[in-house]
Design a protein around this motif. Structure first.
Motif, mmCIF file in Angstrom:
data_model
loop_
_atom_site.group_PDB
_atom_site.id
_atom_site.type_symbol
_atom_site.label_atom_id
_atom_site.label_comp_id
_atom_site.label_asym_id
_atom_site.label_seq_id
_atom_site.Cartn_x
_atom_site.Cartn_y
_atom_site.Cartn_z
ATOM 1 N N GLN B 34 7.565 5.304 -14.281
ATOM 2 C CA GLN B 34 6.494 4.869 -15.190
ATOM 3 C C GLN B 34 5.167 4.713 -14.438
ATOM 4 O O GLN B 34 4.117 5.062 -14.950
ATOM 5 C CB GLN B 34 6.877 3.541 -15.850
ATOM 6 C CG GLN B 34 7.955 3.671 -16.904
ATOM 7 C CD GLN B 34 7.513 4.504 -18.098
ATOM 8 O OE1 GLN B 34 6.478 4.262 -18.689
ATOM 9 N NE2 GLN B 34 8.293 5.530 -18.431
ATOM 10 N N LEU B 35 5.240 4.165 -13.235
ATOM 11 C CA LEU B 35 4.026 3.997 -12.435
ATOM 12 C C LEU B 35 3.487 5.341 -11.986
ATOM 13 O O LEU B 35 2.311 5.639 -12.115
ATOM 14 C CB LEU B 35 4.325 3.168 -11.190
ATOM 15 C CG LEU B 35 4.214 1.654 -11.306
ATOM 16 C CD1 LEU B 35 4.818 1.012 -10.068
ATOM 17 C CD2 LEU B 35 2.757 1.236 -11.447
ATOM 18 N N ASP B 37 3.501 8.215 -8.659
ATOM 19 C CA ASP B 37 2.678 8.336 -7.453
ATOM 20 C C ASP B 37 2.301 6.981 -6.844
ATOM 21 O O ASP B 37 1.128 6.607 -6.823
ATOM 22 C CB ASP B 37 1.382 9.105 -7.746
ATOM 23 C CG ASP B 37 1.631 10.524 -8.211
ATOM 24 O OD1 ASP B 37 2.612 11.129 -7.745
ATOM 25 O OD2 ASP B 37 0.841 11.024 -9.034
ATOM 26 N N VAL B 39 1.019 4.525 -4.367
ATOM 27 C CA VAL B 39 0.110 4.752 -3.237
ATOM 28 C C VAL B 39 -0.166 3.494 -2.433
ATOM 29 O O VAL B 39 -0.811 3.542 -1.391
ATOM 30 C CB VAL B 39 -1.236 5.358 -3.696
ATOM 31 C CG1 VAL B 39 -1.030 6.775 -4.218
ATOM 32 C CG2 VAL B 39 -1.900 4.495 -4.765
ATOM 33 N N PHE B 40 0.320 2.340 -2.897
ATOM 34 C CA PHE B 40 0.036 1.092 -2.173
ATOM 35 C C PHE B 40 1.047 0.038 -2.580
ATOM 36 O O PHE B 40 1.379 -0.098 -3.761
ATOM 37 C CB PHE B 40 -1.375 0.593 -2.505
ATOM 38 C CG PHE B 40 -1.745 -0.681 -1.796
ATOM 39 C CD1 PHE B 40 -2.108 -0.672 -0.455
ATOM 40 C CD2 PHE B 40 -1.700 -1.905 -2.465
ATOM 41 C CE1 PHE B 40 -2.437 -1.848 0.200
ATOM 42 C CE2 PHE B 40 -2.037 -3.083 -1.817
ATOM 43 C CZ PHE B 40 -2.399 -3.060 -0.483
ATOM 44 N N VAL B 41 1.546 -0.687 -1.576
ATOM 45 C CA VAL B 41 2.449 -1.807 -1.837
ATOM 46 C C VAL B 41 1.933 -3.018 -1.075
ATOM 47 O O VAL B 41 1.623 -2.923 0.116
ATOM 48 C CB VAL B 41 3.893 -1.495 -1.386
ATOM 49 C CG1 VAL B 41 4.828 -2.643 -1.757
ATOM 50 C CG2 VAL B 41 4.389 -0.190 -2.002
ATOM 51 N N VAL B 58 2.620 -6.578 -5.104
ATOM 52 C CA VAL B 58 1.982 -5.636 -6.015
ATOM 53 C C VAL B 58 2.381 -4.217 -5.632
ATOM 54 O O VAL B 58 2.461 -3.898 -4.440
ATOM 55 C CB VAL B 58 0.438 -5.771 -5.935
ATOM 56 C CG1 VAL B 58 -0.259 -4.649 -6.665
ATOM 57 C CG2 VAL B 58 -0.009 -7.119 -6.492
ATOM 58 N N GLU B 60 1.016 -0.365 -6.518
ATOM 59 C CA GLU B 60 -0.059 0.352 -7.197
ATOM 60 C C GLU B 60 0.199 1.848 -7.174
ATOM 61 O O GLU B 60 0.581 2.410 -6.148
ATOM 62 C CB GLU B 60 -1.409 0.072 -6.518
ATOM 63 C CG GLU B 60 -1.794 -1.389 -6.565
ATOM 64 C CD GLU B 60 -3.263 -1.630 -6.263
ATOM 65 O OE1 GLU B 60 -4.090 -0.773 -6.647
ATOM 66 O OE2 GLU B 60 -3.562 -2.657 -5.645
ATOM 67 N N SER B 61 -0.058 2.471 -8.315
ATOM 68 C CA SER B 61 -0.094 3.929 -8.360
ATOM 69 C C SER B 61 -1.556 4.333 -8.365
ATOM 70 O O SER B 61 -2.446 3.490 -8.299
ATOM 71 C CB SER B 61 0.620 4.425 -9.617
ATOM 72 O OG SER B 61 -0.096 4.013 -10.757
ATOM 73 N N VAL B 62 -1.810 5.636 -8.458
ATOM 74 C CA VAL B 62 -3.193 6.091 -8.546
ATOM 75 C C VAL B 62 -3.889 5.408 -9.719
ATOM 76 O O VAL B 62 -5.035 4.981 -9.631
ATOM 77 C CB VAL B 62 -3.233 7.627 -8.702
ATOM 78 C CG1 VAL B 62 -4.625 8.104 -9.041
ATOM 79 C CG2 VAL B 62 -2.730 8.297 -7.430
ATOM 80 N N LYS B 63 -3.144 5.263 -10.808
ATOM 81 C CA LYS B 63 -3.752 4.806 -12.066
ATOM 82 C C LYS B 63 -3.616 3.309 -12.304
ATOM 83 O O LYS B 63 -4.488 2.706 -12.925
ATOM 84 C CB LYS B 63 -3.073 5.570 -13.219
ATOM 85 C CG LYS B 63 -3.745 5.410 -14.566
ATOM 86 C CD LYS B 63 -5.005 6.235 -14.643
ATOM 87 C CE LYS B 63 -5.796 5.914 -15.909
ATOM 88 N NZ LYS B 63 -7.164 6.439 -15.818
ATOM 89 N N ALA B 64 -2.510 2.705 -11.841
ATOM 90 C CA ALA B 64 -2.182 1.374 -12.352
ATOM 91 C C ALA B 64 -1.810 0.404 -11.241
ATOM 92 O O ALA B 64 -1.375 0.798 -10.162
ATOM 93 C CB ALA B 64 -1.033 1.478 -13.347
ATOM 94 N N VAL B 65 -2.002 -0.890 -11.561
ATOM 95 C CA VAL B 65 -1.604 -1.982 -10.677
ATOM 96 C C VAL B 65 -0.481 -2.732 -11.371
ATOM 97 O O VAL B 65 -0.606 -3.086 -12.531
ATOM 98 C CB VAL B 65 -2.779 -2.953 -10.449
ATOM 99 C CG1 VAL B 65 -2.390 -4.053 -9.475
ATOM 100 C CG2 VAL B 65 -4.001 -2.207 -9.963
#
Lengths: 365, 126
Positions: B34-35, B37, B39-41, B58, B60-65
């Motif tokens: 669902q998230l 890609d 890119v950040f944890v 947290v 994070e994907s490219v689009k969402a937190v």
């Protein structure tokens, strides 16, 4: 919620659909990063039929638009286009637009989906008294784009438009896959590419033809997620993020768009002339996050060590091309020099971020 | 959709693998998909004490937190530092190399409030 003619195509392609500006649109198909990289390296095909297409026709169409917008559409040659804005009397931005001149007495104004109705209403009001009429063709026009370095190669065999002669920000009438189309060399990705305006139902065969022709060259469908990361890397503003009613074109670093030198009055002239005279209190900058975290829309920006926020992030993401977190933000006009170190409030932390020149990404020459 | 037997699940799409009085926590394949890609944890501090359902990190994907919520109360014993350099492990191997933290479970009874694989499958319609 409205749907474009391509809704069933998107579903068949496995797209994740989201509501955007009242439209059910594809956020992504294979994934934002993969689609982003496809557009940078090959090409992607986009359904942009949610955008507003407003035709202005009449002997005074050019003069009417010169009054309604901040640019000078009568100065456009036929079959050329420019980036424009429609501003409120106080100089705030109602929308940013592309204006195409299709004939001496015929212009096509393309507005953002979320603002199309407001722009149509404003234009209709501002055209009163001119020999010019507005025709809102948004719900009978499909807009299909192919963007990326392979766009020209994929589109060439499908069209009778001479793409070699079609310059950036030019438009031509012809056919795509045998379907009557307006083909423009414009886009919102930072890549070379084309936007094809066709009748509503014709969006389906045009989309299919571009994908089928592009498939052997690695061309894939791309959604709004990739469109957003692509435009952000290219330093292009998004209405609602970088632009809004409380923003003048000067704040956004787009003062060059406002043609104060054009003859005659236009809506917002006095306020925009004053804004230019006054100088900017805030300015839009590019930031690269130099610590851990991704800056997002609405996160506060601080001077190093300051208690109070001095600005705000307008757009931010992890840049798929650069591999680091990038953002655009409004900051005080004295904090815009490249190399200035600021801080972004990311949840409980202050994370350093460096001011960098926009755009973040230039396509290879 | 990959839902593993033997794990316990939250309604927020974390999984918990109970190992004695400790547990390993990650996010489900469904959540990762669902998230998209990742890119950040943002990982929690080792030693931090978490309430049940407390936000501890947290993703994070490219689009969402997306916040991470503790499936059970406990103390953070260890975090997966590999995710700092390779957050994409959450996409590629959410139940293995994409694990997020190990906690000492403060209240074993709290595990009864979690879903088993069948109930989690029903939740996500898998």
């Amino acid at each position: 919620m409205r749907a474009t003619a391509l809704l069933e195509r998107h579903r068949a392609l496995g797209a994740r659909m989201v509501e955007f500006a009242g439209w059910e649109m594809p956020l992504q198909y294979s994934g934002i990063v993969e689609e982003h990289r496809a557009v940078r390296g090959r090409a992607g095909v986009f359904d942009l039929s949610h955008m507003g297409e407003l035709h202005v026709r009449g002997a005074e169409a050019g003069a009417a638009l010169a009054y309604a917008l901040v640019t000078d559409p009568p100065a456009l040659a036929v079959r050329r286009a420019h980036y424009s804005m429609i501003c409120a009397p106080d100089g705030g931005v109602i929308d940013d637009l592309i204006v195409y001149r299709l004939a001496a007495d015929h212009f096509l104004v393309v507005a953002n989906a979320g603002n199309a109705a407001v722009v149509a209403d404003e234009l209709r009001a501002r055209l009163a008294g001119f020999d010019a009429a507005l025709d809102d063709a948004s719900l009978r026009t499909s807009l299909v784009a192919i963007q990326g370095p392979r766009a020209v190669g994929v589109l060439t065999p499908l069209t009778d438009v001479d793409l070699g002669a079609l310059r950036y920000y030019a438009i031509a009438e012809g056919h795509v896959a045998g379907i009557p189309a307006l083909v423009a060399r414009t886009g919102y990705t930072g890549e070379d590419g084309f936007e094809c305006f066709v009748d509503w139902e014709a969006g389906i065969p045009v989309f299919d033809a571009l994908l089928a022709a592009g498939l052997p060259q690695g061309v894939i469908p791309a959604g709004l997620g990739a469109r957003d990361t692509l435009r952000l890397e290219a330093g292009m503003p998004l209405y609602g993020n970088e632009l809004g009613r409380d923003t003048t074109p000067f704040d956004a670093g787009l003062g060059r768009v406002v043609k104060l030198s054009k003859p005659g009055d236009f809506v917002g002239r006095a306020a925009l002339a004053a804004a230019q005279e006054r100088g900017r209190s805030k300015a839009l900058v590019g930031l690269v996050v130099r610590g851990r975290g991704i800056a997002r829309h609405g996160y506060p920006v601080f001077r190093a060590g300051s208690v109070e926020a001095v600005g705000s992030v307008t757009s931010g993401t992890q840049s798929p091309t650069l591999g680091e977190p990038i953002a655009m933000a409004y900051v005080p006009a004295d904090a815009t020099e490249a190399g200035t170190m600021l801080e972004i409030g990311i949840r409980e932390s202050r994370v350093p971020a460096e001011v960098v020149p926009l755009p973040f990404y230039h396509r290879p020459a | 959709m990959d839902v593993r037997e033997g794990l316990l699940y939250t309604d927020d799409h974390e999984w918990l693998r109970v190992e004695g009085d400790t547990g390993v926590v990650g996010i489900t394949a469904y959540a990762a998909e669902q998230l998209g890609d990742v890119v950040f944890v943002e990982l929690p501090q080792v030693g931090r004490t978490l309430e049940r359902a407390e936000a501890f990190g947290v993703v994070e994907s490219v689009k969402a937190v997306s916040d991470l919520f503790a499936p059970v109360p406990g103390q953070v014993l260890e975090v997966n530092g590999e995710l700092n350099a390779h957050p994409e492990l959450i996409d590629s191997d959410p139940y293995g190399q994409g694990w997020i933290m190990r906690i000492r479970i403060a209240d074993e009874g709290a595990t009864t409030e979690l879903k088993d694989a069948a109930a989690y499958r029903a939740l996500i319609g898998a």
